[in-house]
Structure formats: C-alpha cells, structure tokens
Design a protein around this motif. Structure first.
Motif, PDB file in Angstrom:
ATOM      1  N   SER A  91       0.829  -1.209   0.000  1.00 47.54           N
ATOM      2  CA  SER A  91       0.000   0.000   0.000  1.00 47.54           C
ATOM      3  C   SER A  91       0.858   1.252   0.000  1.00 47.54           C
ATOM      4  O   SER A  91       1.966   1.258   0.519  1.00 47.54           O
ATOM      5  CB  SER A  91      -0.885   0.035   1.246  1.00 47.54           C
ATOM      6  N   THR A  92       0.317   2.318  -0.549  1.00 49.21           N
ATOM      7  CA  THR A  92       0.892   3.647  -0.396  1.00 49.21           C
ATOM      8  C   THR A  92      -0.092   4.419   0.468  1.00 49.21           C
ATOM      9  O   THR A  92      -1.285   4.470   0.162  1.00 49.21           O
ATOM     10  CB  THR A  92       1.085   4.338  -1.756  1.00 49.21           C
ATOM     11  N   LEU A  93       0.431   4.954   1.563  1.00 53.67           N
ATOM     12  CA  LEU A  93      -0.422   5.636   2.540  1.00 53.67           C
ATOM     13  C   LEU A  93       0.086   7.046   2.791  1.00 53.67           C
ATOM     14  O   LEU A  93       1.300   7.288   2.722  1.00 53.67           O
ATOM     15  CB  LEU A  93      -0.401   4.892   3.880  1.00 53.67           C
ATOM     16  N   PRO A  94      -0.802   7.958   3.159  1.00 49.22           N
ATOM     17  CA  PRO A  94      -0.323   9.248   3.664  1.00 49.22           C
ATOM     18  C   PRO A  94       0.551   8.971   4.897  1.00 49.22           C
ATOM     19  O   PRO A  94       0.206   8.125   5.729  1.00 49.22           O
ATOM     20  CB  PRO A  94      -1.602   9.983   4.055  1.00 49.22           C
ATOM     21  N   ALA A  95       1.669   9.658   4.990  1.00 47.03           N
ATOM     22  CA  ALA A  95       2.587   9.418   6.111  1.00 47.03           C
ATOM     23  C   ALA A  95       1.897   9.598   7.461  1.00 47.03           C
ATOM     24  O   ALA A  95       2.158   8.847   8.405  1.00 47.03           O
ATOM     25  CB  ALA A  95       3.805  10.327   6.002  1.00 47.03           C
ATOM     26  N   GLY A  96       0.997  10.578   7.537  1.00 44.72           N
ATOM     27  CA  GLY A  96       0.279  10.821   8.788  1.00 44.72           C
ATOM     28  C   GLY A  96      -0.596   9.658   9.219  1.00 44.72           C
ATOM     29  O   GLY A  96      -0.890   9.493  10.404  1.00 44.72           O
ATOM     30  N   LEU A  97      -1.011   8.832   8.269  1.00 46.28           N
ATOM     31  CA  LEU A  97      -1.782   7.634   8.594  1.00 46.28           C
ATOM     32  C   LEU A  97      -0.847   6.448   8.834  1.00 46.28           C
ATOM     33  O   LEU A  97      -1.061   5.654   9.753  1.00 46.28           O
ATOM     34  CB  LEU A  97      -2.780   7.313   7.479  1.00 46.28           C
ATOM     35  N   ALA A  98       0.204   6.348   8.049  1.00 48.56           N
ATOM     36  CA  ALA A  98       1.144   5.229   8.192  1.00 48.56           C
ATOM     37  C   ALA A  98       1.754   5.184   9.592  1.00 48.56           C
ATOM     38  O   ALA A  98       1.929   4.107  10.166  1.00 48.56           O
ATOM     39  CB  ALA A  98       2.240   5.315   7.128  1.00 48.56           C
ATOM     40  N   VAL A  99       2.064   6.344  10.156  1.00 43.10           N
ATOM     41  CA  VAL A  99       2.660   6.370  11.497  1.00 43.10           C
ATOM     42  C   VAL A  99       1.721   5.773  12.537  1.00 43.10           C
ATOM     43  O   VAL A  99       2.152   5.229  13.552  1.00 43.10           O
ATOM     44  CB  VAL A  99       3.111   7.799  11.885  1.00 43.10           C
ATOM     45  N   GLU A 100       0.423   5.813  12.261  1.00 46.58           N
ATOM     46  CA  GLU A 100      -0.564   5.287  13.206  1.00 46.58           C
ATOM     47  C   GLU A 100      -0.499   3.760  13.328  1.00 46.58           C
ATOM     48  O   GLU A 100      -1.023   3.196  14.285  1.00 46.58           O
ATOM     49  CB  GLU A 100      -1.973   5.713  12.803  1.00 46.58           C
ATOM     50  N   ILE A 101       0.155   3.118  12.388  1.00 44.86           N
ATOM     51  CA  ILE A 101       0.314   1.662  12.469  1.00 44.86           C
ATOM     52  C   ILE A 101       1.091   1.286  13.724  1.00 44.86           C
ATOM     53  O   ILE A 101       0.861   0.225  14.312  1.00 44.86           O
ATOM     54  CB  ILE A 101       0.991   1.103  11.198  1.00 44.86           C
TER      55      ILE A 101
END
Length: 189
Positions: free
Chosen positions: A108-118
C-alpha cells in the motif's frame, strides 16, 4: 483526530511494555488470539513490524534492527526490551521524517500521517493479544483506544481482511472503545 500521533504511540508503547513486563518464560509458548501465533511469536511480530515501520520512515535497516536480531533467547524481559527499543527507533525515525507526503507500506501507499498510526495499532492490538493469552489486561485511556480505532478504520481496509486481519466481529452493546477496536480487528473481545 484530537490526540497527537506520537503521544498516542508513546501511551500504547507504555501499555504494551506493562503487558510484556508481566510475561513469564512459560507464557512465551501459550497460544494467542492470533491463531497462527504463540505469545512469543506475537511479540516477535511486533518487533518485525517496528523495524519495518522505522525503515518506511527512512531509518537505516541496521539502526532499527539493532535490538531486533534473532530470537536467541526468548526470555520475556528480553522480548520486552526488543519491543521497546524497536518501537523507540520507529518513533524516532518518524519524528525525524515528519508526517508529510506519502510512503509505501507493504503493498500500500499511505499518507505518512496515517502510516505512522500503524505503530499504535500494532502495539495496542498485539499488546491486547498477549495480555488476553496470559489472563492479563492492557490498559489505556478511552481517548487512546478511540484514536487508534479511528485510525484502524482507515488502515484496515476490505483488502486487508483475510490476510492481515480477520473479519470484524460484533462488539456487543456494552463494549468499551478498546473492545470495539479489538472486535474491529477480528478478535473476540
């Protein structure tokens, strides 16, 4: 999102560390709510996830993996230390990188602001897995669980069901926000 990403990750890391601190050597081989993983394997999965998330944010593989070497000794304290160090490396890498733009995470390609939430999602849900498997609990404020649930709704897309996450299960009318998160990720709260 009312809560800040790094604050949430710090709270979920502390909660997961508390669970890891209660594990005994005998707990490592217990089955977990993740059908294919034992408690120790769930912990190892978290370590690998944190190393991956640090590398997604631009950390050199060796920097994030420093404490994530082979599981030569699966002592509970050692596992807790490895989760702590790798999660700390992931958080530091994301703080340096910042939350702008997008990143590739797996397929997946995610907005960085969402990816950090992982980071928070992994720590809280898998911390719950390890706690549940050992008759313990993971404790976070409702605000933290709510933040992670909101992010999970964006991260756990239908294409992830069956691969990384089981189907959502009913949480029940008296479910806490944490129970709702756990049910959303396919676990029976």
């Amino acid at each position: 999102m009312a809560m800040e990403s790094f604050e949430c990750a710090s709270v979920t890391l502390a909660a997961c560390r508390a669970v890891l601190g209660r594990l005994t050597a005998d707990d490592q081989a217990r089955p977990s709510p993740c059908a294919e993983y034992t408690v120790g394997e769930v912990g190892e999965h978290v370590v690998r996830s944190m190393v991956l998330l640090a590398s997604v944010a631009g950390a050199a593989a060796g920097a994030a993996a420093g404490a994530a070497g082979p599981a030569e000794g699966l002592a509970a304290g050692f596992l807790g230390e490895r989760v702590t160090v790798t999660a700390g490396a992931a958080l530091a890498a994301w703080r340096r990188r910042g939350l702008g733009g997008s990143v590739a995470v797996g397929r997946s390609t995610l907005p960085a602001g969402l990816a950090v939430e992982i980071i928070s999602l992994e720590l809280l849900v898998h911390g719950w897995d390890m706690a549940r498997a050992t008759g313990s609990e993971i404790e976070v404020p409702a605000e933290v669980a709510s933040h992670v649930l909101g992010c999970a709704r964006s991260l756990v897309t239908p294409d992830k069901r069956g691969r990384s996450f089981a189907a959502e299960v009913p949480a029940g009318p008296s479910a806490t926000v944490l129970d709702q998160l756990i049910a959303f990720t396919g676990r029976q709260p």
